[in-house]
Design a protein around this motif. Structure first.
Motif, PDB file in Angstrom:
ATOM      1  N   MET A  16      45.861  73.898  18.935  1.00  0.00           N
ATOM      2  CA  MET A  16      45.434  73.591  17.571  1.00  0.00           C
ATOM      3  C   MET A  16      43.986  74.022  17.349  1.00  0.00           C
ATOM      4  O   MET A  16      43.631  74.480  16.254  1.00  0.00           O
ATOM      5  CB  MET A  16      45.602  72.100  17.291  1.00  0.00           C
ATOM      6  N   LEU A  17      43.149  73.905  18.384  1.00  0.00           N
ATOM      7  CA  LEU A  17      41.777  74.420  18.277  1.00  0.00           C
ATOM      8  C   LEU A  17      41.775  75.937  18.071  1.00  0.00           C
ATOM      9  O   LEU A  17      41.029  76.459  17.245  1.00  0.00           O
ATOM     10  CB  LEU A  17      40.987  74.082  19.539  1.00  0.00           C
ATOM     11  N   PHE A  18      42.622  76.625  18.840  1.00  0.00           N
ATOM     12  CA  PHE A  18      42.732  78.083  18.661  1.00  0.00           C
ATOM     13  C   PHE A  18      43.222  78.421  17.256  1.00  0.00           C
ATOM     14  O   PHE A  18      42.748  79.383  16.642  1.00  0.00           O
ATOM     15  CB  PHE A  18      43.677  78.696  19.700  1.00  0.00           C
ATOM     16  N   ALA A  19      44.165  77.627  16.745  1.00  0.00           N
ATOM     17  CA  ALA A  19      44.677  77.866  15.391  1.00  0.00           C
ATOM     18  C   ALA A  19      43.562  77.699  14.364  1.00  0.00           C
ATOM     19  O   ALA A  19      43.448  78.498  13.422  1.00  0.00           O
ATOM     20  CB  ALA A  19      45.831  76.913  15.096  1.00  0.00           C
ATOM     21  N   ALA A  20      42.729  76.682  14.541  1.00  0.00           N
ATOM     22  CA  ALA A  20      41.611  76.470  13.616  1.00  0.00           C
ATOM     23  C   ALA A  20      40.623  77.631  13.699  1.00  0.00           C
ATOM     24  O   ALA A  20      40.092  78.089  12.677  1.00  0.00           O
ATOM     25  CB  ALA A  20      40.921  75.150  13.927  1.00  0.00           C
ATOM     26  N   PHE A  21      40.390  78.119  14.907  1.00  0.00           N
ATOM     27  CA  PHE A  21      39.485  79.255  15.080  1.00  0.00           C
ATOM     28  C   PHE A  21      40.004  80.496  14.347  1.00  0.00           C
ATOM     29  O   PHE A  21      39.260  81.157  13.630  1.00  0.00           O
ATOM     30  CB  PHE A  21      39.305  79.559  16.570  1.00  0.00           C
ATOM     31  N   PHE A  22      41.280  80.791  14.510  1.00  0.00           N
ATOM     32  CA  PHE A  22      41.834  81.984  13.871  1.00  0.00           C
ATOM     33  C   PHE A  22      42.000  81.807  12.369  1.00  0.00           C
ATOM     34  O   PHE A  22      42.022  82.797  11.634  1.00  0.00           O
ATOM     35  CB  PHE A  22      43.148  82.389  14.530  1.00  0.00           C
ATOM     36  N   ALA A  23      42.122  80.572  11.900  1.00  0.00           N
ATOM     37  CA  ALA A  23      42.141  80.349  10.451  1.00  0.00           C
ATOM     38  C   ALA A  23      40.788  80.691   9.860  1.00  0.00           C
ATOM     39  O   ALA A  23      40.697  81.251   8.764  1.00  0.00           O
ATOM     40  CB  ALA A  23      42.521  78.906  10.142  1.00  0.00           C
ATOM     41  N   GLY A  24      39.728  80.366  10.584  1.00  0.00           N
ATOM     42  CA  GLY A  24      38.380  80.711  10.125  1.00  0.00           C
ATOM     43  C   GLY A  24      38.143  82.209  10.101  1.00  0.00           C
ATOM     44  O   GLY A  24      37.331  82.710   9.328  1.00  0.00           O
ATOM     45  N   HIS A  32      49.216  80.797  12.445  1.00  0.00           N
ATOM     46  CA  HIS A  32      50.521  80.146  12.355  1.00  0.00           C
ATOM     47  C   HIS A  32      51.236  80.122  13.698  1.00  0.00           C
ATOM     48  O   HIS A  32      51.922  79.138  14.024  1.00  0.00           O
ATOM     49  CB  HIS A  32      51.385  80.829  11.292  1.00  0.00           C
ATOM     50  N   LEU A  33      51.078  81.155  14.499  1.00  0.00           N
ATOM     51  CA  LEU A  33      51.673  81.178  15.831  1.00  0.00           C
ATOM     52  C   LEU A  33      51.119  80.034  16.684  1.00  0.00           C
ATOM     53  O   LEU A  33      51.881  79.281  17.315  1.00  0.00           O
ATOM     54  CB  LEU A  33      51.409  82.523  16.518  1.00  0.00           C
ATOM     55  N   PHE A  34      49.807  79.878  16.685  1.00  0.00           N
ATOM     56  CA  PHE A  34      49.206  78.808  17.471  1.00  0.00           C
ATOM     57  C   PHE A  34      49.566  77.427  16.924  1.00  0.00           C
ATOM     58  O   PHE A  34      49.714  76.472  17.689  1.00  0.00           O
ATOM     59  CB  PHE A  34      47.693  78.974  17.560  1.00  0.00           C
ATOM     60  N   LEU A  35      49.717  77.312  15.608  1.00  0.00           N
ATOM     61  CA  LEU A  35      50.130  76.022  15.043  1.00  0.00           C
ATOM     62  C   LEU A  35      51.548  75.662  15.461  1.00  0.00           C
ATOM     63  O   LEU A  35      51.830  74.514  15.816  1.00  0.00           O
ATOM     64  CB  LEU A  35      50.032  76.049  13.521  1.00  0.00           C
ATOM     65  N   VAL A  36      52.444  76.628  15.426  1.00  0.00           N
ATOM     66  CA  VAL A  36      53.824  76.362  15.832  1.00  0.00           C
ATOM     67  C   VAL A  36      53.867  75.967  17.306  1.00  0.00           C
ATOM     68  O   VAL A  36      54.543  74.991  17.679  1.00  0.00           O
ATOM     69  CB  VAL A  36      54.718  77.592  15.550  1.00  0.00           C
ATOM     70  N   LEU A  37      53.146  76.693  18.151  1.00  0.00           N
ATOM     71  CA  LEU A  37      53.107  76.341  19.570  1.00  0.00           C
ATOM     72  C   LEU A  37      52.495  74.956  19.781  1.00  0.00           C
ATOM     73  O   LEU A  37      52.977  74.170  20.604  1.00  0.00           O
ATOM     74  CB  LEU A  37      52.318  77.397  20.351  1.00  0.00           C
ATOM     75  N   SER A  38      51.452  74.654  19.024  1.00  0.00           N
ATOM     76  CA  SER A  38      50.810  73.351  19.123  1.00  0.00           C
ATOM     77  C   SER A  38      51.790  72.237  18.766  1.00  0.00           C
ATOM     78  O   SER A  38      51.893  71.231  19.471  1.00  0.00           O
ATOM     79  CB  SER A  38      49.597  73.302  18.207  1.00  0.00           C
ATOM     80  N   PHE A  39      52.514  72.414  17.667  1.00  0.00           N
ATOM     81  CA  PHE A  39      53.474  71.395  17.258  1.00  0.00           C
ATOM     82  C   PHE A  39      54.615  71.269  18.260  1.00  0.00           C
ATOM     83  O   PHE A  39      55.112  70.166  18.501  1.00  0.00           O
ATOM     84  CB  PHE A  39      54.011  71.664  15.854  1.00  0.00           C
ATOM     85  N   LEU A  40      55.026  72.367  18.870  1.00  0.00           N
ATOM     86  CA  LEU A  40      56.057  72.285  19.905  1.00  0.00           C
ATOM     87  C   LEU A  40      55.571  71.443  21.083  1.00  0.00           C
ATOM     88  O   LEU A  40      56.313  70.589  21.594  1.00  0.00           O
ATOM     89  CB  LEU A  40      56.458  73.680  20.373  1.00  0.00           C
ATOM     90  N   PHE A  41      54.344  71.669  21.508  1.00  0.00           N
ATOM     91  CA  PHE A  41      53.795  70.884  22.612  1.00  0.00           C
ATOM     92  C   PHE A  41      53.644  69.408  22.236  1.00  0.00           C
ATOM     93  O   PHE A  41      53.962  68.517  23.025  1.00  0.00           O
ATOM     94  CB  PHE A  41      52.450  71.443  23.072  1.00  0.00           C
ATOM     95  N   ILE A  42      53.158  69.148  21.032  1.00  0.00           N
ATOM     96  CA  ILE A  42      52.931  67.760  20.623  1.00  0.00           C
ATOM     97  C   ILE A  42      54.248  67.019  20.432  1.00  0.00           C
ATOM     98  O   ILE A  42      54.390  65.864  20.854  1.00  0.00           O
ATOM     99  CB  ILE A  42      52.053  67.720  19.351  1.00  0.00           C
ATOM    100  N   ILE A  43      55.234  67.663  19.839  1.00  0.00           N
ATOM    101  CA  ILE A  43      56.540  67.019  19.658  1.00  0.00           C
ATOM    102  C   ILE A  43      57.219  66.807  21.005  1.00  0.00           C
ATOM    103  O   ILE A  43      57.876  65.787  21.236  1.00  0.00           O
ATOM    104  CB  ILE A  43      57.422  67.842  18.694  1.00  0.00           C
ATOM    105  N   THR A  44      57.044  67.755  21.943  1.00  0.00           N
ATOM    106  CA  THR A  44      57.578  67.570  23.295  1.00  0.00           C
ATOM    107  C   THR A  44      56.905  66.377  23.969  1.00  0.00           C
ATOM    108  O   THR A  44      57.580  65.547  24.600  1.00  0.00           O
ATOM    109  CB  THR A  44      57.379  68.841  24.136  1.00  0.00           C
ATOM    110  N   ALA A  45      55.591  66.270  23.846  1.00  0.00           N
ATOM    111  CA  ALA A  45      54.874  65.123  24.417  1.00  0.00           C
ATOM    112  C   ALA A  45      55.339  63.821  23.769  1.00  0.00           C
ATOM    113  O   ALA A  45      55.511  62.800  24.450  1.00  0.00           O
ATOM    114  CB  ALA A  45      53.368  65.300  24.227  1.00  0.00           C
ATOM    115  N   PHE A  46      55.572  63.861  22.472  1.00  0.00           N
ATOM    116  CA  PHE A  46      56.052  62.683  21.745  1.00  0.00           C
ATOM    117  C   PHE A  46      57.438  62.265  22.238  1.00  0.00           C
ATOM    118  O   PHE A  46      57.710  61.088  22.455  1.00  0.00           O
ATOM    119  CB  PHE A  46      56.070  63.002  20.247  1.00  0.00           C
ATOM    120  N   THR A  47      58.310  63.246  22.456  1.00  0.00           N
ATOM    121  CA  THR A  47      59.657  62.962  22.963  1.00  0.00           C
ATOM    122  C   THR A  47      59.598  62.402  24.378  1.00  0.00           C
ATOM    123  O   THR A  47      60.330  61.453  24.707  1.00  0.00           O
ATOM    124  CB  THR A  47      60.509  64.246  22.933  1.00  0.00           C
TER     125      THR A  47
END
Length: 116
Positions: A16-24, A32-47
Motif C-alpha cells: 500500500m505504501l508503494f501504491a501511494a508512492f506511484f499514485a503521487g 492499481h496493481l500494488f493496491l490489488v496486491l495489497s488488498f489480497l494480502f490484507i484479506i488473506t491476513a484477515f481470513t
C-alpha cells in the motif's frame, strides 16, 4: 500462525505504501496493481485471523475489522475519484488516513505479541 497473519499484514502495508508512492507519480496502472496486491494480502491476513481465532476475541480483532472496513471505504472513494465525484485532495487524505490506521494496527499487534 499469528506470525503468518502479521507477515501478510506487513506485506499488505508495504504494497500500500508503494501504491501511494506511484499514485503521487501519476502511474495509475502500477498504483492499481500494488493496491490489488495489497488488498489480497490484507484479506488473506484477515481470513487467517478469523480461522485462527475462531471469531472476534479481543480489542485487536475489533480494530482489525474496523481497519479492513476503512480500507474498503477508501477503495470505494477511489472509484468516486475516478468518476470525478470526489476531489483528489480528499481521496489523498483518506488514503493517508488508511495507511496510518493500518500502521497503528500493525504496531499494536506487534507490541501485543511481544507482551504475550
Amino acid at each position: 500462525m499469528s506470525l503468518v497473519h502479521g507477515l501478510f499484514n506487513l506485506l499488505g502495508f508495504l504494497f500500500m505504501l508503494f501504491a501511494a508512492f506511484f499514485a503521487g507519480r501519476h502511474k495509475m496502472k502500477v498504483h492499481h496493481l500494488f493496491l490489488v496486491l495489497s488488498f489480497l494480502f490484507i484479506i488473506t491476513a484477515f481470513t487467517i485471523f478469523l480461522f485462527y481465532t475462531g471469531g472476534v476475541v479481543d480489542f485487536h480483532c475489533i480494530t482489525g475489522i474496523i481497519v479492513v472496513i476503512i480500507l474498503i471505504f477508501i477503495a470505494l472513494s477511489g472509484f468516486l475519484f475516478r468518476l470525478r465525484r470526489l476531489k483528489r485532495k480528499i481521496h489523498k487524505v483518506f488514503g493517508i488516513a488508511g495507511l496510518i490506521f493500518l500502521f497503528l494496527q500493525l504496531i499494536y499487534g506487534f507490541v501485543k505479541s511481544l507482551l504475550l
